[in-house]
Design a protein around this motif. Structure first.
Motif: not given
Length: 277
Positions: A59-68, A70-79, A133-139
């Motif tokens: 899902y994250s790889s198919d998003l435009p750069q800006k949305q990617q 933002q998603l990385e920010t959310v995943i990092g915060a959750i992690a 999963s979330v922590f490794l994805l953020a890393t």
């Protein structure tokens, strides 16, 4: 590889400890029927977690750069929230984890319900798997070599599974309090790096204003070098961090490290009930 190895080992060991203690208790009680259900529940939980991790990555790889960003920010915060809760909870409960779990297992069997133990093992693996999963994805998002990081995570999980099996067989004894204090400190440094990275991606995603550059660390963080892998992957250090990132790193790392290193108070034993005449 080091941060993902520690994540895989730490998260995997928490689940392996719970499953190993429950499985060992059921084996001692001769409940092979319930033991088979525990292993089945563990396998289903692992499959669900792998599917979630793959789905998040696709899902994250198919998003435009800006949305990617933002998603990385959310995943990092959750992690960061997940690892903070995990470190604090384990600091409080690691000393008496085995005794508490065996007590709960004994009560469940006394009441004639082994399903509670099967559910406990399933949820333990599911929870730790989601966190992993979330922590490794953020890393991985901040890693220069995801394959290298994936190898570290796999080695950590395999080692954790081996320790869990050793606990089940009764031949492994480790000082849980010391182990989780050391790995907790490493994870706090990793999480502090995720805080700084999340602030950076939030600015790149348009959620925050770019701060003023604090340092020039390009001499230390050179892409492709071992020093860069350690600095970026473990501590979240970027070549040109701004003051927002530096402040976030310090505000998270210092208090959390102090909490983990502070000696734990022994838990008070429950007061004895007065004898009835």
């Amino acid at each position: 590889m080091l941060p993902t190895f520690v994540i895989g080992l730490r998260e995997g060991l928490e689940a392996a400890l719970i499953v190993g203690i429950i499985a060992s208790f059921l084996a001692q009680q001769g409940r092979r029927d319930a033991l088979k259900k525990v292993w089945l529940g563990v396998a289903i939980a692992v499959a669900i977690c792998v599917a979630v991790a793959v789905g998040l990555q696709i899902y994250s790889s198919d998003l435009p750069q800006k949305q990617q960003e933002q998603l990385e920010t959310v995943i990092g915060a959750i992690a960061v929230v997940m690892v903070s809760y995990m470190v604090l909870w384990m600091k409080r409960h690691s000393r008496d984890l085995r005794k508490d779990l065996e007590g709960a297992a004994g009560r469940a069997l006394t009441e004639g319900s082994a399903s509670a133990l099967v559910l406990m093992a399933f949820l333990a693996v599911l929870r730790e798997g989601f966190e992993t999963s979330v922590f490794l994805l953020a890393t991985f998002n901040e890693s220069d070599n995801p394959a290298y990081g994936g190898t570290g995570a796999a080695l950590g999980i395999v080692l954790a599974a081996g320790i869990g099996y050793g606990i089940y067989r009764g031949g492994v004894r480790i000082n849980l309090s010391r182990f989780f204090r050391i790995t907790g400190l490493v994870l706090i440094l990793v999480a502090a790096g995720l805080v700084a990275t999340a602030l950076m991606t939030a600015a790149e995603g348009g959620w925050l204003e770019q701060g003023t550059r604090a340092f020039d660390l390009s001499w230390l963080v050179r892409p492709g070098t071992p020093a860069s892998s350690v600095a970026t992957g473990v501590l979240g250090i970027q070549p040109y961090p701004d003051w927002t990132m530096v402040t976030g790193w310090l505000l998270y790392a210092i208090p959390m490290a102090a909490v983990v290193l502070w000696p734990a108070r022994p838990r008070k034993a429950p007061a004895a009930r007065p004898a009835t005449p």
